[in-house]
Design an enzyme around this catalytic site. Sequence first.
Site, PDB file in Angstrom:
ATOM      1  N   ARG A  21      -7.951  -0.621  16.591  1.00  0.00           N
ATOM      2  CA  ARG A  21      -8.414  -0.184  14.973  1.00  0.00           C
ATOM      3  C   ARG A  21      -9.309  -1.107  14.581  1.00  0.00           C
ATOM      4  NH1 ARG A  21      -4.436   0.302  10.039  1.00  0.00           N
ATOM      5  NH2 ARG A  21      -4.755  -1.596   9.845  1.00  0.00           N
TER       6      ARG A  21
ATOM      7  N   LYS B  29       0.971  -1.167   0.251  1.00  0.00           N
ATOM      8  CA  LYS B  29       0.275  -0.194   0.222  1.00  0.00           C
ATOM      9  C   LYS B  29       0.334   1.710   0.799  1.00  0.00           C
ATOM     10  CE  LYS B  29      -0.822  -0.349   5.200  1.00  0.00           C
ATOM     11  NZ  LYS B  29      -1.545  -0.547   6.086  1.00  0.00           N
TER      12      LYS B  29
HETATM   13  C1  LIG Z   1      -0.657  -1.420   6.655  1.00  0.00           C
HETATM   14  C2  LIG Z   1      -1.364  -2.902   7.159  1.00  0.00           C
HETATM   15  C3  LIG Z   1      -0.350  -4.348   7.202  1.00  0.00           C
HETATM   16  C4  LIG Z   1       1.154  -4.254   6.778  1.00  0.00           C
HETATM   17  O1  LIG Z   1       1.693  -3.236   7.988  1.00  0.00           O
HETATM   18  P1  LIG Z   1       3.910  -2.632   8.175  1.00  0.00           P
HETATM   19  O2  LIG Z   1       3.437  -2.336   9.467  1.00  0.00           O
HETATM   20  O3  LIG Z   1       3.602  -1.464   6.846  1.00  0.00           O
HETATM   21  O4  LIG Z   1       3.745  -4.793   7.871  1.00  0.00           O
HETATM   22  C5  LIG Z   1      -0.630  -4.997   7.538  1.00  0.00           C
HETATM   23  N1  LIG Z   1      -2.237  -5.606   7.918  1.00  0.00           N
HETATM   24  C6  LIG Z   1      -2.420  -4.432   7.876  1.00  0.00           C
HETATM   25  C7  LIG Z   1      -4.255  -4.535   8.125  1.00  0.00           C
HETATM   26  C8  LIG Z   1      -2.375  -3.302   7.425  1.00  0.00           C
HETATM   27  O5  LIG Z   1      -3.884  -1.823   7.412  1.00  0.00           O
END
Ligand SMILES: *Cc1c(COP(=O)(O)O)cnc(C)c1O
Length: 363
Positions: A137, A42
């Site tokens: 979250r 992302k």
């Molecule tokens: C962004 C995200 C991740 C990855 O997070 P990092 O800290 O970049 O490894 C994993 N799971 C969810 C649900 C996310 O939104």
Amino acid sequence: MAVPASMVAPRVEVSLDKIEENARVVVEMCRRSGTEVAGVTKVTCGDPEVARAMLRGGVRWIADSRLANLARMRKAGISCETLLLRAPMLGEADEAVRVADMSLISSVETARALGEAARARGVQHRVILMVDVGDLREGVPVDAAPDVAGRLARVEGIRLHGIGTNVACYGGVIPTHENMSVLLHLRDRIRRDLGIDLEVISGGNSSSIPLVRAGEVPHGINQLRIGESMLLGRDVTYRRPLPGMHLDAFVFAAQAIEVARKPSVPRGEIGQDAFGKVRTFRDKGIRWRAILACGRQDIDPEGLKPLESGIDVLGASSDHLILDVEDADREIRVGDEVRFTMSYGCLLAAMTSPYVHKVVTGR
Ligand SMILES: *Cc1c(COP(=O)(O)O)cnc(C)c1O
């Protein structure tokens, strides 16, 4: 005169070889702890070349929070299984079913919309129920999870494929053996009460890497979703470099448009700056300063770390990045470039800014 692609500024230089090597280190580390890796794209807006580099490095799935990014990667021929990390809005269910193989969700309404969309397409969509173990979250409370799982299991068109959790995002809660084990207790309870054998137990994001390195991931957690650590080579809890990983797979470069000697303290009465903050200044006398042609539309000044010593980032307005270059090892002139590594937040801004060129090197 045309400017060669490697010289356009501001730009993010993306090294696919370094991403691939980082991915390989993460995948190997996770394999030893019994987990497979979903590479999270992302922060690169779902760049298909980045996804390919991750896949060459051995990730099993590609995961992204945005449907537009997943669609971009599908269109570019990324054919591995994909995970949608953020629950789709109700009106996006059809697109979700089309571009993702699995969705991470936390409400029954979403499940129903996905089920309906999947039935209309004559397919089955897999869902991973997110459980909140404390970070606040997304995710249903642990106590409510068995009941919600039961309701999801009855929705036609979807299959309850797994459960997962996410920490260290909103509340900054650190993953531990204990909070990850909650998922395993839930897995057992779902097997016992509903007769469902969940295939995926998704333990978390990059913040789980210290647990992986310490060999403390509970046996039974079989998926981790990793973005930042793989892309920036850092442990995200304390932002320390991870051994054997590249910290400069992404580099930001911008060009000087003014270099001048100026006082280190502004003259005149001090009010709020362009972003509503009242700043304080330390008087270091008259210093050489450079202004680079980029700003808060493109970067987070706090997240930029110059690749050369003797340069300090002083701050930025929307379009001017101000550096103290008094102690730089070279003389910086108008037209010269300065290069930086970036924090995750800064990379996110740079990749999202339409003003920043993306220059990819490697395979
Ligand atoms: C962004 C995200 C991740 C990855 O997070 P990092 O800290 O970049 O490894 C994993 N799971 C969810 C649900 C996310 O939104």
